[in-house]
Design an enzyme around this catalytic site. Structure first.
Site, PDB file in Angstrom:
ATOM      1  N   TRP A 178      -9.541   7.472  -7.793  1.00 19.82           N
ATOM      2  CA  TRP A 178     -10.729   7.717  -8.601  1.00 19.82           C
ATOM      3  C   TRP A 178     -10.523   7.317 -10.056  1.00 19.82           C
ATOM      4  O   TRP A 178     -11.403   6.712 -10.677  1.00 19.82           O
ATOM      5  CB  TRP A 178     -11.143   9.185  -8.489  1.00 19.82           C
TER       6      TRP A 178
ATOM      7  N   TRP B 198     -15.982  10.954 -12.955  1.00 19.78           N
ATOM      8  CA  TRP B 198     -15.147  10.693 -11.790  1.00 19.78           C
ATOM      9  C   TRP B 198     -14.661  11.972 -11.120  1.00 19.78           C
ATOM     10  O   TRP B 198     -14.420  12.003  -9.907  1.00 19.78           O
ATOM     11  CB  TRP B 198     -13.942   9.833 -12.175  1.00 19.78           C
TER      12      TRP B 198
ATOM     13  N   TRP C 180       1.955   1.768  -3.523  1.00 21.95           N
ATOM     14  CA  TRP C 180       0.883   2.401  -4.311  1.00 21.95           C
ATOM     15  C   TRP C 180       0.873   3.901  -4.072  1.00 21.95           C
ATOM     16  O   TRP C 180       0.711   4.695  -5.015  1.00 21.95           O
ATOM     17  CB  TRP C 180      -0.475   1.810  -3.930  1.00 21.95           C
TER      18      TRP C 180
ATOM     19  N   ASN D   8     -10.696   1.945   2.723  1.00 20.45           N
ATOM     20  CA  ASN D   8     -10.262   1.905   1.325  1.00 20.45           C
ATOM     21  C   ASN D   8     -11.133   1.000   0.458  1.00 20.45           C
ATOM     22  O   ASN D   8     -11.421   1.330  -0.693  1.00 20.45           O
ATOM     23  CB  ASN D   8      -8.798   1.457   1.227  1.00 20.45           C
TER      24      ASN D   8
ATOM     25  N   GLU E 109       0.834  -1.209   0.000  1.00 23.10           N
ATOM     26  CA  GLU E 109       0.000   0.000   0.000  1.00 23.10           C
ATOM     27  C   GLU E 109       0.867   1.256   0.000  1.00 23.10           C
ATOM     28  O   GLU E 109       0.528   2.262  -0.636  1.00 23.10           O
ATOM     29  CB  GLU E 109      -0.931   0.000   1.209  1.00 23.10           C
TER      30      GLU E 109
ATOM     31  N   TRP F 101     -20.120  11.121 -20.008  1.00 23.01           N
ATOM     32  CA  TRP F 101     -20.579  11.057 -18.624  1.00 23.01           C
ATOM     33  C   TRP F 101     -21.966  11.700 -18.465  1.00 23.01           C
ATOM     34  O   TRP F 101     -22.289  12.676 -19.133  1.00 23.01           O
ATOM     35  CB  TRP F 101     -19.597  11.753 -17.698  1.00 23.01           C
TER      36      TRP F 101
END
Length: 469
Positions: free
Chosen positions: A378, A355, A273, A337, A270, A302
């Site tokens: 996102w 988004w 990331w 998360n 993590e 969208w």
């Protein structure tokens, strides 16, 4: 020699490269923090995080005073005013150099470039927010990695070969100083649920490593279980460094884990990331400008469903795991998360809403709001980002709830109208509610997930068809 340290998103005295280097030879050191409330609003950051910032700035002030380092808090509205403010302030003072740790957003980078151009003293900038310096991990072709797995492999190889550098707190440079705790202006929402200061962050880190590090991989996806670190608010404001996280892992396990299956590796992954998203933000400035990482996805049609967006924000979608997560976010400023992935998938793949609207809503609520991680998460969920989930992977909110909150404990915590619903019905409670609790008020599902999923896949398929023409 007199050095000035400019604190930004690095509100700590330990493992702070700028402070360490400024004070390395016993030089006289002063510190400055420049508050920009208008910029805070422009970046859409939350009132709770602003309260947390204010409280941690007070804690930093107290620590610096104990080291004999005075802290001055200056205020202007936006970053554009910072260079002139600093130049005028320095006209009345004598310093030989300015020390700061790098900030990576495009607005921050432009601000720092303008400061360096206008100040009459050298500006020395350090990496204080990543284990591996931005831009130093590249492909054989000399480019930034666009996929996480090879980035992580390169990151781990660098760590294995060179280790990490954990800097101590500088020695006291004088007698303790009196200080007046700074109190930032602007809208604030209480962050008292999160203890402020480096000591509190260190205590939370140690407790997590002792109690949850080894089985983090097995527990991290279950929101009713306190199995995550909850350290993201401290990392977001630099109250804690990633190097300190590595040191805590090593202290607990006696060595760093370097491969999947080893205890502690899931949490280390993590942290990788986190670094991946920060490196991307530096390499691709468009990510700071509201643009998709994959340019072709800018053509996605969208939906402009304002009412659907409002219902999602309020946690009234009719999907219990989504609604519980959204109400938790609004009330606490934090979200697990796994739940962030579920609700982001729902907004983009079930409601087909841009988004960027979800990213902005999260930033306006989160106590741990931070551009690189928020944007990266996102875009991953929406299928527009680097290493994004395949566009045909659409989270089913019902089965996600069944898998990660099987008994409905998290759902009942945040949806009191479902308190009496039995576990076997909690993820699709409407028939039970209609029969057992007329007038319950919990909404029906706002969309049919199966149909919404097919529409989302068709949106992305249309992009492929355009490319083929």
């Amino acid at each position: 020699m007199r050095h000035l340290v400019w604190f930004r998103t690095d509100l700590r005295v330990a493992d702070n490269p700028a402070l360490y280097e400024a004070a390395a030879d016993g030089t006289e050191v002063e510190a400055v923090y420049i508050d920009c409330p208008g910029q805070w609003q422009e970046h859409g950051k939350s009132a709770m995080q602003r309260d947390f910032l204010s409280r941690n700035l007070q804690a930093l002030n107290e620590q610096l005073a104990q080291l004999g380092i005075p802290l001055t808090v200056l205020t202007v509205d936006t970053f554009a005013e910072v260079p002139g403010l600093l130049a005028r302030w320095l006209e009345e003072r004598t310093f030989d150099a300015l020390y700061a740790n790098r900030e990576i957003g495009i607005d921050e980078r432009r601000r720092d470039k303008a400061v360096q151009q206008i100040l009459p003293i050298p500006c020395r900038v350090y990496n204080g927010d990543c284990v591996v310096d931005h831009g130093s991990l590249i492909t054989r072709g000399g480019d930034m990695f666009k996929v996480f797995t090879p980035f992580a492999k390169s990151w781990l190889a660098r760590l294995s070969a060179g280790g990490y550098r954990l800097l101590p707190m500088p020695a006291a440079l004088g007698e303790p100083l009196p200080f007046k705790p700074p109190n930032l202006s602007g809208e604030r929402v209480s962050s008292e649920a999160w203890p402020a200061g480096e000591a509190a962050a260190a205590e939370r880190l140690t407790q997590f490593c002792q109690l949850s590090l080894r089985d983090y991989g097995e527990r991290r996806d279950f929101p009713a279980d306190d199995g995550t670190s909850s350290l993201s608010p401290y990392l977001a404001l630099g109250i804690m460094s990633p190097n300190q996280c590595l040191a805590a892992i090593e202290a607990e396990l006696e060595q760093l884990p370097f491969s999947r299956g080893e205890p502690g590796f899931a949490w280390l992954n993590e942290l990788i990331w986190r670094e991946f998203y920060r490196h991307l933000l530096v390499a691709f400035p468009r990510l700071s400008m509201g643009r998709a990482f994959k340019p072709d996805t800018e053509a996605l049609p969208w939906s402009r469903d304002d009412e659907g967006f409002r219902v999602w924000c309020e946690g009234q979608t009719g999907y219990p795991i989504v609604d519980a997560a959204m109400r938790c976010l609004k009330q606490t400023g934090w979200m697990h998360n796994r739940l962030r992935m579920i609700v982001a998938s729902f907004l983009t793949k079930d409601l087909h809403i841009d988004w960027r609207r979800g990213e902005a809503w999260f930033m306006s609520c989160l106590i741990d709001g931070e551009l690189a991680a928020n944007n990266g998460g996102w875009q991953w969920a929406a299928g527009t980002g680097a290493d994004a989930a395949p566009y045909f992977r659409v989270f089913n909110p019902t089965t996600q709830g069944e898998r990660f909150d099987a008994e409905g404990d998290f759902i009942r915590r945040w949806l009191p109208e479902l308190t009496e619903v039995p576990a076997r019905m909690i993820h699709a409670p409407h028939d039970w509610l209609d029969n057992q609790s007329p007038g319950h008020g919990y909404p029906k599902p706002m969309v049919d997930h199966g149909r919404a999923r097919l529409h989302a896949i068709a949106m992305f398929d249309a992009l492929k068809d355009r490319e083929a023409v």
